[in-house]
Design an enzyme around this catalytic site. Structure first.
Site, PDB file in Angstrom:
ATOM      1  N   PRO A  10       0.797  -1.151   0.033  1.00 42.85           N
ATOM      2  CA  PRO A  10       0.134  -0.061  -0.026  1.00 42.85           C
ATOM      3  C   PRO A  10       0.968   1.361  -0.066  1.00 42.85           C
ATOM      4  O   PRO A  10       2.031   1.560   0.375  1.00 42.85           O
ATOM      5  CB  PRO A  10      -0.803  -0.110   1.397  1.00 42.85           C
ATOM      6  CG  PRO A  10      -0.163  -0.917   2.262  1.00 42.85           C
ATOM      7  CD  PRO A  10       0.477  -2.065   1.233  1.00 42.85           C
ATOM      8  N   ASN A  11       0.376   2.243  -0.607  1.00 42.92           N
ATOM      9  CA  ASN A  11       0.691   3.672  -0.816  1.00 42.92           C
ATOM     10  C   ASN A  11       2.228   3.553  -1.676  1.00 42.92           C
ATOM     11  O   ASN A  11       2.704   4.598  -1.819  1.00 42.92           O
ATOM     12  CB  ASN A  11       1.110   4.398   0.501  1.00 42.92           C
ATOM     13  CG  ASN A  11      -0.232   4.492   1.197  1.00 42.92           C
ATOM     14  OD1 ASN A  11      -1.301   5.063   0.713  1.00 42.92           O
ATOM     15  ND2 ASN A  11      -0.332   3.786   2.386  1.00 42.92           N
ATOM     16  N   ARG A  18       4.533  11.199  -2.544  1.00 45.22           N
ATOM     17  CA  ARG A  18       4.139  10.802  -1.099  1.00 45.22           C
ATOM     18  C   ARG A  18       5.586  11.020  -0.138  1.00 45.22           C
ATOM     19  O   ARG A  18       6.571  10.482  -0.726  1.00 45.22           O
ATOM     20  CB  ARG A  18       3.813   9.235  -1.159  1.00 45.22           C
ATOM     21  CG  ARG A  18       4.140   8.966   0.307  1.00 45.22           C
ATOM     22  CD  ARG A  18       4.015   7.032   0.172  1.00 45.22           C
ATOM     23  NE  ARG A  18       3.853   6.736   1.610  1.00 45.22           N
ATOM     24  CZ  ARG A  18       4.176   5.628   1.867  1.00 45.22           C
ATOM     25  NH1 ARG A  18       4.664   4.718   0.965  1.00 45.22           N
ATOM     26  NH2 ARG A  18       4.044   5.080   3.095  1.00 45.22           N
ATOM     27  N   TYR A  23      10.844   9.338   0.916  1.00 49.38           N
ATOM     28  CA  TYR A  23      10.936   8.487  -0.017  1.00 49.38           C
ATOM     29  C   TYR A  23      11.533   8.853  -1.310  1.00 49.38           C
ATOM     30  O   TYR A  23      11.634   8.082  -2.468  1.00 49.38           O
ATOM     31  CB  TYR A  23       9.295   7.997  -0.324  1.00 49.38           C
ATOM     32  CG  TYR A  23       8.961   7.142   0.791  1.00 49.38           C
ATOM     33  CD1 TYR A  23       9.498   6.139   1.362  1.00 49.38           C
ATOM     34  CD2 TYR A  23       7.897   7.539   1.431  1.00 49.38           C
ATOM     35  CE1 TYR A  23       8.825   5.454   2.442  1.00 49.38           C
ATOM     36  CE2 TYR A  23       7.176   7.327   2.689  1.00 49.38           C
ATOM     37  CZ  TYR A  23       7.805   5.983   3.304  1.00 49.38           C
ATOM     38  OH  TYR A  23       7.316   5.172   4.153  1.00 49.38           O
ATOM     39  N   ASN A  74       7.974  -5.413  -1.304  1.00 53.94           N
ATOM     40  CA  ASN A  74       8.073  -4.371  -0.053  1.00 53.94           C
ATOM     41  C   ASN A  74       6.712  -4.360   0.097  1.00 53.94           C
ATOM     42  O   ASN A  74       5.782  -3.794  -0.527  1.00 53.94           O
ATOM     43  CB  ASN A  74       8.321  -2.973  -0.921  1.00 53.94           C
ATOM     44  CG  ASN A  74       8.600  -1.753   0.203  1.00 53.94           C
ATOM     45  OD1 ASN A  74       7.826  -1.838   1.442  1.00 53.94           O
ATOM     46  ND2 ASN A  74       9.105  -0.852  -0.077  1.00 53.94           N
ATOM     47  N   ALA A  77       3.312  -0.531   4.809  1.00 52.46           N
ATOM     48  CA  ALA A  77       2.765  -0.597   6.077  1.00 52.46           C
ATOM     49  C   ALA A  77       2.365  -2.149   6.630  1.00 52.46           C
ATOM     50  O   ALA A  77       2.527  -2.290   7.926  1.00 52.46           O
ATOM     51  CB  ALA A  77       1.733   0.350   6.267  1.00 52.46           C
ATOM     52  N   HIS A  80       4.210  -4.200   9.109  1.00 56.43           N
ATOM     53  CA  HIS A  80       4.185  -3.839  10.707  1.00 56.43           C
ATOM     54  C   HIS A  80       2.873  -4.511  11.251  1.00 56.43           C
ATOM     55  O   HIS A  80       2.878  -4.664  12.364  1.00 56.43           O
ATOM     56  CB  HIS A  80       4.301  -2.478  11.126  1.00 56.43           C
ATOM     57  CG  HIS A  80       5.313  -1.808  10.086  1.00 56.43           C
ATOM     58  ND1 HIS A  80       6.607  -1.912  10.254  1.00 56.43           N
ATOM     59  CD2 HIS A  80       5.105  -0.614   9.106  1.00 56.43           C
ATOM     60  CE1 HIS A  80       7.195  -1.320   9.372  1.00 56.43           C
ATOM     61  NE2 HIS A  80       6.465  -0.329   8.787  1.00 56.43           N
ATOM     62  N   ASP A  87       1.945 -15.334   6.778  1.00 58.47           N
ATOM     63  CA  ASP A  87       1.690 -16.786   6.738  1.00 58.47           C
ATOM     64  C   ASP A  87       1.709 -16.997   5.357  1.00 58.47           C
ATOM     65  O   ASP A  87       2.066 -18.024   4.660  1.00 58.47           O
ATOM     66  CB  ASP A  87       0.079 -17.040   7.339  1.00 58.47           C
ATOM     67  CG  ASP A  87       0.256 -17.005   8.661  1.00 58.47           C
ATOM     68  OD1 ASP A  87       1.293 -16.731   9.505  1.00 58.47           O
ATOM     69  OD2 ASP A  87      -0.747 -16.933   9.475  1.00 58.47           O
ATOM     70  N   GLU A  98      12.953  -9.003   1.758  1.00 58.43           N
ATOM     71  CA  GLU A  98      11.835  -7.937   2.015  1.00 58.43           C
ATOM     72  C   GLU A  98      12.725  -6.704   2.059  1.00 58.43           C
ATOM     73  O   GLU A  98      13.909  -6.593   2.715  1.00 58.43           O
ATOM     74  CB  GLU A  98      11.430  -8.134   3.555  1.00 58.43           C
ATOM     75  CG  GLU A  98      10.558  -6.809   3.924  1.00 58.43           C
ATOM     76  CD  GLU A  98       9.541  -7.049   5.076  1.00 58.43           C
ATOM     77  OE1 GLU A  98       9.525  -8.391   5.436  1.00 58.43           O
ATOM     78  OE2 GLU A  98       9.530  -6.282   5.960  1.00 58.43           O
ATOM     79  N   HIS A 100      12.690  -2.358   2.285  1.00 56.09           N
ATOM     80  CA  HIS A 100      11.986  -0.960   2.622  1.00 56.09           C
ATOM     81  C   HIS A 100      13.260   0.344   2.106  1.00 56.09           C
ATOM     82  O   HIS A 100      14.132   0.393   2.343  1.00 56.09           O
ATOM     83  CB  HIS A 100      11.998  -0.822   4.140  1.00 56.09           C
ATOM     84  CG  HIS A 100      10.972  -2.007   4.690  1.00 56.09           C
ATOM     85  ND1 HIS A 100       9.706  -1.720   4.727  1.00 56.09           N
ATOM     86  CD2 HIS A 100      11.392  -3.166   5.172  1.00 56.09           C
ATOM     87  CE1 HIS A 100       9.293  -2.784   5.002  1.00 56.09           C
ATOM     88  NE2 HIS A 100      10.037  -3.774   5.407  1.00 56.09           N
ATOM     89  N   SER A 102      13.016   3.178   2.980  1.00 55.96           N
ATOM     90  CA  SER A 102      13.467   4.159   4.119  1.00 55.96           C
ATOM     91  C   SER A 102      14.186   3.115   5.168  1.00 55.96           C
ATOM     92  O   SER A 102      13.909   1.958   5.114  1.00 55.96           O
ATOM     93  CB  SER A 102      12.302   5.135   4.778  1.00 55.96           C
ATOM     94  OG  SER A 102      11.427   3.932   5.272  1.00 55.96           O
ATOM     95  N   ARG A 107      13.116   5.723  12.254  1.00 57.92           N
ATOM     96  CA  ARG A 107      11.845   6.365  11.973  1.00 57.92           C
ATOM     97  C   ARG A 107      10.753   6.036  13.366  1.00 57.92           C
ATOM     98  O   ARG A 107      11.447   5.523  14.319  1.00 57.92           O
ATOM     99  CB  ARG A 107      11.212   5.666  10.865  1.00 57.92           C
ATOM    100  CG  ARG A 107      11.966   6.304   9.704  1.00 57.92           C
ATOM    101  CD  ARG A 107      11.233   6.022   8.119  1.00 57.92           C
ATOM    102  NE  ARG A 107       9.995   6.711   8.093  1.00 57.92           N
ATOM    103  CZ  ARG A 107       9.089   6.540   7.511  1.00 57.92           C
ATOM    104  NH1 ARG A 107       9.186   5.392   6.200  1.00 57.92           N
ATOM    105  NH2 ARG A 107       7.810   7.129   7.201  1.00 57.92           N
ATOM    106  N   ARG A 111       7.244   1.374  13.512  1.00 59.02           N
ATOM    107  CA  ARG A 111       7.829   0.695  12.293  1.00 59.02           C
ATOM    108  C   ARG A 111       8.868  -0.270  12.663  1.00 59.02           C
ATOM    109  O   ARG A 111       9.428  -1.023  11.791  1.00 59.02           O
ATOM    110  CB  ARG A 111       8.265   1.964  11.285  1.00 59.02           C
ATOM    111  CG  ARG A 111       7.407   2.899  10.628  1.00 59.02           C
ATOM    112  CD  ARG A 111       7.752   3.694   9.818  1.00 59.02           C
ATOM    113  NE  ARG A 111       7.232   4.757   9.691  1.00 59.02           N
ATOM    114  CZ  ARG A 111       6.102   5.021   8.828  1.00 59.02           C
ATOM    115  NH1 ARG A 111       5.591   4.016   8.284  1.00 59.02           N
ATOM    116  NH2 ARG A 111       5.216   6.122   8.650  1.00 59.02           N
TER     117      ARG A 111
HETATM  118  C1  DQA Z   1       8.182   1.472   3.514  1.00 62.06           C
HETATM  119  C2  DQA Z   1       8.416   1.676   5.166  1.00 62.06           C
HETATM  120  C3  DQA Z   1       6.894   1.453   5.865  1.00 62.06           C
HETATM  121  O1  DQA Z   1       6.959   1.957   7.336  1.00 62.06           O
HETATM  122  C4  DQA Z   1       5.928   2.155   5.161  1.00 62.06           C
HETATM  123  O2  DQA Z   1       4.503   2.165   5.751  1.00 62.06           O
HETATM  124  C5  DQA Z   1       5.970   2.207   3.773  1.00 62.06           C
HETATM  125  C6  DQA Z   1       7.079   2.266   2.896  1.00 62.06           C
HETATM  126  C7  DQA Z   1       9.507   1.840   2.911  1.00 62.06           C
HETATM  127  O3  DQA Z   1       9.706   1.103   1.817  1.00 62.06           O
HETATM  128  O4  DQA Z   1      10.273   2.300   3.377  1.00 62.06           O
HETATM  129  O5  DQA Z   1       4.736   2.594   3.218  1.00 62.06           O
HETATM  130  O6  DQA Z   1       7.809  -0.072   3.428  1.00 62.06           O
END
Ligand code: DQA
Length: 141
Positions: A10-11, A18, A23, A74, A77, A80, A87, A98, A100, A102, A107, A111
């Site tokens: 998401p996002n 954003r 980012y 990735n 959110a 977390h 699963d 995995e 991320h 950032s 942070r 997170r």
């Molecule tokens: C993220 C870090 C997460 O905490 C955040 O909710 C994201 C982006 C990252 O790529 O740094 O959406 O996964």
């Protein structure tokens, strides 16, 4: 040629708009193009993004029946919070990296817990757009 599935949660479709101070200013599409160009013929990547937890679970389940050599994820959110994605990842028999963008440990405290990472082979955090390229390269090597 190795086939790598890359899932974004998401996002991440809002990259570029954003929180650019966190980012950066590049969109997910431009990060994809940059990564594909850098990889050249060394790997074939298939990119998927969803804002919906169940759709991500479904994509991971589908990958269990496909012939990918590795998964880069990735989870955004959901990293977390999502026991369901954790699963689903446990079903896969391929390496899972995995990533991320950032540095999550610099942070907010919420997170710092990574549920999905417990199902991953390795994690990478804080390397920005390089994360995807380095993740694929390390899986190839
Ligand atoms: C993220 C870090 C997460 O905490 C955040 O909710 C994201 C982006 C990252 O790529 O740094 O959406 O996964």
């Amino acid at each position: 040629m190795k086939r790598i599935l890359i899932i974004n949660g998401p996002n991440l479709n809002m990259l570029g708009k954003r929180e650019p101070e966190v980012y950066g200013t590049e969109t997910l599409e431009s990060i994809q193009l940059w990564t594909e160009k850098k990889l050249g013929d060394s790997a074939q990547t298939c990119w998927y993004q969803s804002n919906i937890e169940g759709e991500i679970v479904g994509r991971i389940q589908a990958a269990a029946g496909e012939d990918y050599d590795a998964l880069v994820i990735n989870p955004g959110a959901y990293a977390h919070t999502s026991v369901a994605i954790h699963d689903a990842l446990k079903i896969l028999k391929i390496p899972i990296l995995e990533v991320h963008l950032s540095h999550i440990y610099k942070r907010e405290e919420f997170r710092h817990t990574l549920l999905t990472a417990k199902a991953a082979t390795a994690i990478m955090t804080g390397l920005g757009k390089q994360s995807y390229y380095i993740a694929v390269r390390s899986l190839l090597d």
